[in-house]
Design a protein around this motif. Structure first.
Motif, PDB file in Angstrom:
ATOM      1  N   PRO A 245       0.921  -1.250  -0.036  1.00 25.11           N
ATOM      2  CA  PRO A 245       0.054  -0.030   0.040  1.00 25.11           C
ATOM      3  C   PRO A 245       0.815   1.236  -0.009  1.00 25.11           C
ATOM      4  CG  PRO A 245      -0.873  -1.621   1.457  1.00 25.11           C
ATOM      5  CD  PRO A 245       0.551  -2.083   0.963  1.00 25.11           C
ATOM      6  N   GLY A 246       0.552   2.194  -0.941  1.00 29.55           N
ATOM      7  CA  GLY A 246       1.097   3.287  -1.056  1.00 29.55           C
ATOM      8  C   GLY A 246       2.280   3.565  -1.941  1.00 29.55           C
ATOM      9  N   HIS A 247       2.526   2.267  -2.584  1.00 32.70           N
ATOM     10  CA  HIS A 247       3.561   2.260  -3.440  1.00 32.70           C
ATOM     11  C   HIS A 247       3.131   1.641  -4.895  1.00 32.70           C
ATOM     12  CE1 HIS A 247       5.678   2.034   0.308  1.00 32.70           C
ATOM     13  NE2 HIS A 247       6.771   2.634  -0.222  1.00 32.70           N
ATOM     14  N   THR A 248       3.853   1.822  -5.927  1.00 33.84           N
ATOM     15  CA  THR A 248       3.339   1.401  -7.220  1.00 33.84           C
ATOM     16  C   THR A 248       3.608  -0.064  -7.331  1.00 33.84           C
ATOM     17  OG1 THR A 248       3.805   3.519  -8.320  1.00 33.84           O
ATOM     18  CG2 THR A 248       3.519   1.570  -9.624  1.00 33.84           C
ATOM     19  N   GLY A 249       2.586  -0.845  -7.527  1.00 32.47           N
ATOM     20  CA  GLY A 249       3.070  -2.472  -7.858  1.00 32.47           C
ATOM     21  C   GLY A 249       4.190  -2.588  -8.881  1.00 32.47           C
ATOM     22  N   THR A 250       5.013  -3.628  -8.345  1.00 31.52           N
ATOM     23  CA  THR A 250       6.196  -4.191  -9.448  1.00 31.52           C
ATOM     24  C   THR A 250       5.908  -5.424 -10.043  1.00 31.52           C
ATOM     25  OG1 THR A 250       7.551  -2.863  -7.949  1.00 31.52           O
ATOM     26  CG2 THR A 250       8.667  -4.477  -9.356  1.00 31.52           C
ATOM     27  N   LEU A 251       5.656  -5.331 -11.341  1.00 28.08           N
ATOM     28  CA  LEU A 251       5.692  -6.521 -12.221  1.00 28.08           C
ATOM     29  C   LEU A 251       6.977  -7.173 -12.536  1.00 28.08           C
ATOM     30  CD1 LEU A 251       2.675  -5.885 -14.779  1.00 28.08           C
ATOM     31  CD2 LEU A 251       2.737  -7.568 -13.128  1.00 28.08           C
ATOM     32  N   ALA A 252       6.957  -8.645 -12.654  1.00 29.18           N
ATOM     33  CA  ALA A 252       8.159  -9.290 -12.937  1.00 29.18           C
ATOM     34  C   ALA A 252       7.870 -10.546 -13.586  1.00 29.18           C
ATOM     35  CB  ALA A 252       9.126  -9.480 -11.765  1.00 29.18           C
ATOM     36  N   THR A 253       8.644 -10.884 -14.492  1.00 30.54           N
ATOM     37  CA  THR A 253       8.559 -12.342 -15.087  1.00 30.54           C
ATOM     38  C   THR A 253       9.122 -13.160 -14.248  1.00 30.54           C
ATOM     39  OG1 THR A 253       8.361 -11.498 -17.488  1.00 30.54           O
ATOM     40  CG2 THR A 253       8.899 -13.666 -17.331  1.00 30.54           C
TER      41      THR A 253
END
Length: 336
Positions: A245-253
């Motif tokens: 919460p409060g942060h941008t989600g990080t996408l990874a393969t």
């Protein structure tokens, strides 16, 4: 070591400071580790800690509880059947038991802080519809035909209504194989993140303030609380979202074979720090594992580890890596 030995007095002061510190409500993990290290350094430390209850008794009874004791204890006067020396012994016994109570409270708090913090979710488990114990896995089939696999120490609640099929993940990790029903969307609420199924199979893991979502088949849409659908994060097959919460989600393969290993009760680690392996093992055993050496934490390991008996895995690691391990009771392990 004599009673008046300066080193003995210093140990007693250290023990009293630890006992008082352990009774506070803001003890950090680093301090807990420091206490475990101090306790394991010398048998005299544990003796001093056990004896510290008497010192704490003297400090606490005289400073803060004398008035309460004077009110609650009935007045006693010397008499032939109650001589002064007997009164002194009675007072001493009262002080001893009060000190013992303080020490027991401190030891109980220490147990809560060092043994159960990652596994204990008593309220969430009580109010959930389904939950698993530490080390347990459980398969479920819901009324709509969806299948769930709950990992260790997990709790969920099910809320199906006329508009949506919703699962609340209170804590832990679950794999969702969703039955098709276009009229009733399927979503998982994990803290401040809602995960809506767009396909078939996905995995949600909630620990503390962080949530991880892994998609095994098709895709899902992750919506932080208060966001519109257009602002959602689409996660495709083979991707992982890490969200706080409060942060941008990080996408990874990611490597799905590694991510799915827990479903076969295995843990696959490929060139990862020992600290990462220990953190994962902690999820499957009651208690805590502390690594006292920063260099040891960063030592990389690779292997396939069975999750049925984490303590056997620990013993193997200790032998292979030459780790010195100290056990503080049946649950706490200190690695050096």
């Amino acid at each position: 070591m004599t009673r008046n030995d300066p080193s003995a007095l210093d140990l007693k002061r250290q023990a009293v400071r630890w006992l008082v510190r352990l009774r506070s409500d803001d003890l950090s993990e680093a301090e807990t580790l420091a206490f475990a290290e101090w306790l394991s350094q010398d048998y005299r430390h544990s003796e001093a800690f056990a004896a510290a209850e008497n010192t704490l008794n003297e400090m606490a009874v005289v400073a803060t509880h004398s008035e309460k004791l004077a009110v609650t204890l009935p007045p006693q006067t010397a008499s032939p059947t109650n001589p002064p020396e007997r009164l002194s012994r009675q007072a001493a016994r009262g002080q001893y038991w009060f000190g013992s109570g303080l020490a027991m409270a401190a030891v109980w708090l220490l147990a809560v802080l060092t043994i159960m913090p990652r596994q204990s979710h008593l309220l969430a488990d009580y109010f959930s519809d389904y939950h698993t114990a530490t080390g347990e896995q459980r398969q479920l089939e819901l009324a709509d035909g969806s299948r769930l696999l709950l990992n260790t120490n997990t709790a969920i609640s099910v809320d199906f209504n006329a508009d949506v099929r919703q699962i609340v993940l209170h804590h832990g990790q679950a794999r969702f194989q969703v039955a098709a029903d276009a009229a009733h969307p399927f979503q998982v609420q994990a803290g401040e993140l809602n995960v809506r199924a767009l396909g078939t199979v996905f995995d949600v893991y909630r620990s503390g303030g962080q949530t991880q979502v892994i998609v095994e088949e098709h895709a899902v849409l992750a919506l932080p609380t208060g966001r519109q659908t257009a602002d959602g994060i689409r996660i495709e097959q083979g991707q992982q979202l890490s969200y706080r919460p409060g942060h941008t989600g990080t996408l990874a393969t990611i490597d799905l074979e590694l991510a799915q290993a827990w479903q076969q009760r295995q843990l696959i680690v490929s060139d990862r720090p020992l600290a990462d392996l220990v953190n994962e093992l902690e999820r499957y055993r009651l208690g805590r594992i502390y690594i006292a050496d920063e260099t040891l934490k960063q030592q990389h390991v690779t292997g396939v580890f069975p999750l049925d008996n984490p303590d056997v895995v620990l013993e193997t690691l200790h032998k292979v890596l030459g780790i010195r391990a100290t056990r503080l009771g049946p649950w706490v392990v200190l690695q050096r």
